[in-house]
Structure formats: structure tokens, C-alpha cells
Write a protein that holds these residues in place. Structure first.
Motif, mmCIF file in Angstrom:
data_model
loop_
_atom_site.group_PDB
_atom_site.id
_atom_site.type_symbol
_atom_site.label_atom_id
_atom_site.label_comp_id
_atom_site.label_asym_id
_atom_site.label_seq_id
_atom_site.Cartn_x
_atom_site.Cartn_y
_atom_site.Cartn_z
ATOM 1 N N ARG A 101 -5.524 -4.529 -9.881
ATOM 2 C CA ARG A 101 -5.053 -4.748 -11.247
ATOM 3 C C ARG A 101 -4.710 -3.418 -11.914
ATOM 4 N NH1 ARG A 101 -8.049 -8.038 -16.196
ATOM 5 N NH2 ARG A 101 -6.128 -8.336 -17.395
ATOM 6 N N SER A 102 -5.540 -2.411 -11.665
ATOM 7 C CA SER A 102 -5.240 -1.081 -12.192
ATOM 8 C C SER A 102 -3.942 -0.549 -11.603
ATOM 9 C CB SER A 102 -6.404 -0.134 -11.879
ATOM 10 O OG SER A 102 -6.166 1.150 -12.408
ATOM 11 N N ALA A 103 -3.758 -0.740 -10.284
ATOM 12 C CA ALA A 103 -2.533 -0.284 -9.625
ATOM 13 C C ALA A 103 -1.309 -1.049 -10.121
ATOM 14 C CB ALA A 103 -2.668 -0.431 -8.109
ATOM 15 N N ALA A 104 -1.506 -2.308 -10.524
ATOM 16 C CA ALA A 104 -0.389 -3.125 -10.991
ATOM 17 C C ALA A 104 0.246 -2.563 -12.254
ATOM 18 C CB ALA A 104 -0.853 -4.558 -11.241
ATOM 19 N N ARG A 105 -0.474 -1.707 -12.964
ATOM 20 C CA ARG A 105 0.111 -1.062 -14.144
ATOM 21 C C ARG A 105 1.375 -0.297 -13.766
ATOM 22 N NH1 ARG A 105 -3.355 3.067 -16.279
ATOM 23 N NH2 ARG A 105 -1.998 2.992 -18.112
ATOM 24 N N LYS A 106 1.375 0.299 -12.542
ATOM 25 C CA LYS A 106 2.553 1.045 -12.097
ATOM 26 C C LYS A 106 3.751 0.129 -11.871
ATOM 27 C CE LYS A 106 0.512 3.288 -8.704
ATOM 28 N NZ LYS A 106 0.335 4.231 -7.578
ATOM 29 N N THR A 107 3.477 -1.098 -11.375
ATOM 30 C CA THR A 107 4.556 -2.050 -11.167
ATOM 31 C C THR A 107 5.220 -2.403 -12.493
ATOM 32 O OG1 THR A 107 3.372 -2.974 -9.272
ATOM 33 C CG2 THR A 107 5.133 -4.305 -10.213
ATOM 34 N N LEU A 108 4.394 -2.692 -13.501
ATOM 35 C CA LEU A 108 4.939 -3.034 -14.814
ATOM 36 C C LEU A 108 5.632 -1.835 -15.451
ATOM 37 C CD1 LEU A 108 2.037 -5.231 -16.265
ATOM 38 C CD2 LEU A 108 4.134 -5.975 -15.113
ATOM 39 N N GLY A 109 5.038 -0.644 -15.269
ATOM 40 C CA GLY A 109 5.669 0.559 -15.804
ATOM 41 C C GLY A 109 7.011 0.831 -15.169
ATOM 42 N N LEU A 110 7.093 0.587 -13.858
ATOM 43 C CA LEU A 110 8.351 0.802 -13.150
ATOM 44 C C LEU A 110 9.407 -0.209 -13.589
ATOM 45 C CD1 LEU A 110 10.031 2.237 -11.039
ATOM 46 C CD2 LEU A 110 8.992 0.789 -9.284
ATOM 47 N N LYS A 111 9.022 -1.461 -13.762
ATOM 48 C CA LYS A 111 9.974 -2.471 -14.224
ATOM 49 C C LYS A 111 10.547 -2.089 -15.590
ATOM 50 C CE LYS A 111 8.203 -6.541 -11.779
ATOM 51 N NZ LYS A 111 7.618 -7.894 -11.919
ATOM 52 N N ALA A 112 9.677 -1.627 -16.467
ATOM 53 C CA ALA A 112 10.142 -1.215 -17.798
ATOM 54 C C ALA A 112 11.082 -0.021 -17.704
ATOM 55 C CB ALA A 112 8.940 -0.889 -18.680
ATOM 56 N N ALA A 113 10.771 0.915 -16.796
ATOM 57 C CA ALA A 113 11.622 2.098 -16.630
ATOM 58 C C ALA A 113 12.996 1.716 -16.075
ATOM 59 C CB ALA A 113 10.933 3.101 -15.703
ATOM 60 N N LEU A 114 13.014 0.762 -15.140
ATOM 61 C CA LEU A 114 14.290 0.308 -14.588
ATOM 62 C C LEU A 114 15.137 -0.378 -15.660
ATOM 63 C CD1 LEU A 114 13.157 -1.095 -11.120
ATOM 64 C CD2 LEU A 114 14.509 0.964 -11.538
ATOM 65 N N GLU A 115 14.491 -1.148 -16.496
ATOM 66 C CA GLU A 115 15.207 -1.812 -17.577
ATOM 67 C C GLU A 115 15.755 -0.787 -18.568
ATOM 68 O OE1 GLU A 115 16.941 -4.526 -20.050
ATOM 69 O OE2 GLU A 115 16.151 -4.838 -18.016
ATOM 70 N N LYS A 116 14.979 0.244 -18.832
ATOM 71 C CA LYS A 116 15.377 1.267 -19.793
ATOM 72 C C LYS A 116 16.531 2.122 -19.281
ATOM 73 C CE LYS A 116 13.442 5.321 -22.202
ATOM 74 N NZ LYS A 116 12.179 6.103 -22.447
ATOM 75 N N HIS A 117 16.449 2.578 -18.029
ATOM 76 C CA HIS A 117 17.423 3.531 -17.506
ATOM 77 C C HIS A 117 18.540 2.886 -16.687
ATOM 78 C CE1 HIS A 117 15.031 6.967 -18.830
ATOM 79 N NE2 HIS A 117 13.959 6.373 -18.338
ATOM 80 N N LYS A 118 18.362 1.621 -16.331
ATOM 81 C CA LYS A 118 19.390 0.880 -15.579
ATOM 82 C C LYS A 118 19.717 1.519 -14.225
ATOM 83 C CE LYS A 118 19.795 -1.783 -19.199
ATOM 84 N NZ LYS A 118 19.150 -3.123 -19.229
ATOM 85 N N PHE A 119 18.711 2.085 -13.566
ATOM 86 C CA PHE A 119 18.951 2.669 -12.247
ATOM 87 C C PHE A 119 19.290 1.560 -11.248
ATOM 88 C CE2 PHE A 119 15.829 6.025 -13.775
ATOM 89 C CZ PHE A 119 16.824 6.969 -14.017
ATOM 90 N N ASN A 120 20.325 1.795 -10.442
ATOM 91 C CA ASN A 120 20.710 0.834 -9.406
ATOM 92 C C ASN A 120 19.870 0.989 -8.136
ATOM 93 O OD1 ASN A 120 22.849 -0.275 -10.950
ATOM 94 N ND2 ASN A 120 24.152 1.452 -10.375
#
Length: 264
Positions: A101-120
């Protein structure tokens, strides 16, 4: 060419192929030994300059030595550095075990970063020998728009022929180190003089094989205090590289669930 030369050449080819064929690509930088080798190879591939953003998805729980390393080399290597924060643990799936669950924070953080920066696409520093599920990865690995991974639906990659054309909306993870081993990483680091974080070397009979968040990563027994001693130790040890990762000792499907949702 010797073995390390061949590994280096293949990784540099992957970097150049991905950069030339995929628009708006970035690199994930986790600050560990593999990630730092990947960054070193990127600098070699583009003659000392990394032409794409380098992003750290920060849990705020790394070791102080890792943050010091990041801050120093982001500046020294003139990186287009991006730091994105992870959400609190309360935002994650409460059915996961504590460390996962602690590690899952990175998954959510990465999803938010992808949405923000629109990296392909993202370069990521995983290796096949690290963990059984990662052995199913491809060098060019298609994901869903928010990073979900279906390991049952991956393109074939024979004779270093990589599929680089994917349908619109496909997110791609590119893995330049997929064919490397842990010993390769250490031997190459020694040959190239790549900076290393002190936590990897023995102190009072303990050292870290793998670095993650401070509260869910633990050292293993070791007296290896030099790269040469680490390589010698790895030739005979039966201790897994991720033995110090708390998540790897929880429910067997935890890692698979996280990877399916986009975990690095």
C-alpha cells in the motif's frame, strides 16, 4: 567488443530508437543503482546531454543519502529535472498489505504526473532478472493511457526487432536495461566510474542490495565494502536482490496487482 560493450551498445541503440520514434518522452529516475546506470547511458547516447525530462516521483520517504545524490547530480549533469509528489497512503487501495500500500503511492503519483505532463512514453530502469513478473516485460512495452499493464498482451521482440508504432492513446514504457543483470550493473558502474550511493556498501555488517523508501527497505547481511567485493559476493550468494524489500514478503499477488496498475 566485450560483454559490457555489447550491453552498452544495445542500450544506447534503444535510447536513440525510442527518442527518434516517440514524441514527448521522459525518464523515470528512482535514484538507485540501476536508474543511475540508465541515466549514465542516456548521457552517453546523446553525447553528454540528456535531451528529455528526467522525473523523480517522490514519496518523501527516501533515504537522506538518496536525496543528496539527486540534488547534486541533477545540477551537475544539467538535467531537465522534474519532481512530482505522491499522494498520502490513505488515497491507495486499502485491501493491499501495508508495504504494498505504501508502494502504491508511487503508482498514483505516476498516474498524476502522466496526466499533468502528457508524456507518451517513459524510460524505466527495470531488469528481467530482478523479479519473476518483470521477466515478462518487453523493451518497448505498451500500456493503457494511465499506465495499466497487461502482461498477457505484449508484442514479440525477436532478434532485437522492436515494435515502436502503437495505436493512439497507447502509453509506452521503454526499458533500456531489461537485458542487464545485477552483476552487469556493478561491473559497468566500476568500469565507468559512475557515482554510487554509500548505502550500497557494508557498514557494521549490513548493506542495501536495493534502495526504496526508508520505512519499507532493509539492509542484508554483508561485509562487501567495495564494488569488487560486491561482485564477488553476488557470484555466490543465495539471497535475492529484493530480500530487503518488505513488499516482496507480503501476499504473492501484491506485486502483480501493483504492476498491472502501472507500478514502476
Amino acid at each position: 567488443m566485450n560483454h559490457l560493450d555489447e550491453l552498452e551498445a544495445q542500450s544506447i541503440y534503444i535510447f536513440r530508437e525510442a527518442f527518434n520514434r516517440i514524441d514527448n518522452i521522459a525518464m523515470l529516475w528512482s535514484l538507485g543503482k540501476d536508474s543511475n546506470v540508465m541515466l549514465w547511458l542516456a548521457r552517453k547516447a546523446f553525447f553528454g546531454h540528456v535531451p528529455f525530462p528526467v522525473m523523480h516521483v517522490d514519496t518523501g520517504k527516501k533515504f537522506k543519502e538518496m536525496y543528496a545524490f539527486r540534488d547534486r547530480y541533477a545540477e551537475e549533469w544539467n538535467l531537465k529535472f522534474i519532481r512530482e509528489e505522491c499522494p498520502p497512503v490513505e488515497a491507495t487501495d486499502e485491501t493491499l498489505p501495508p508495504a504494498a500500500r505504501s508502494a502504491a503511492r508511487k503508482t498514483l503519483g505516476l498516474k498524476a504526473a502522466l496526466e499533468k505532463h502528457k508524456f507518451n512514453a517513459l524510460f524505466a530502469g527495470i531488469r528481467r532478472d530482478e523479479e519473476a513478473l518483470r521477466a515478462k516485460e518487453r523493451v518497448f512495452s505498451p500500456r493503457g493511457e494511465t499506465g495499466q499493464w497487461d502482461f498477457r498482451d505484449q508484442p514479440p521482440e525477436f532478434w532485437d526487432q522492436y515494435k515502436t508504432d502503437f495505436p493512439p492513446g497507447t502509453h509506452i514504457r521503454v526499458h533500456p536495461l531489461l537485458h542487464w543483470t545485477e552483476i552487469d550493473i556493478w561491473r559497468y558502474s566500476a568500469r565507468e566510474g559512475i557515482p554510487l550511493i554509500s548505502l550500497y556498501f557494508a557498514n557494521n555488517g549490513k548493506r542495501y542490495r536495493s534502495l526504496g523508501d526508508e520505512d519499507i527497505t532493509f539492509p542484508v547481511d554483508s561485509t562487501a565494502s567495495t564494488v569488487e567485493e560486491i561482485v564477488e559476493e553476488l557470484m555466490t550468494t543465495k539471497v535475492s536482490e529484493r530480500a530487503g524489500r518488505a513488499m516482496d514478503h507480503e501476499a504473492e499477488d501484491s506485486f502483480e496487482r501493483l504492476r498491472a496498475e502501472g507500478y514502476m
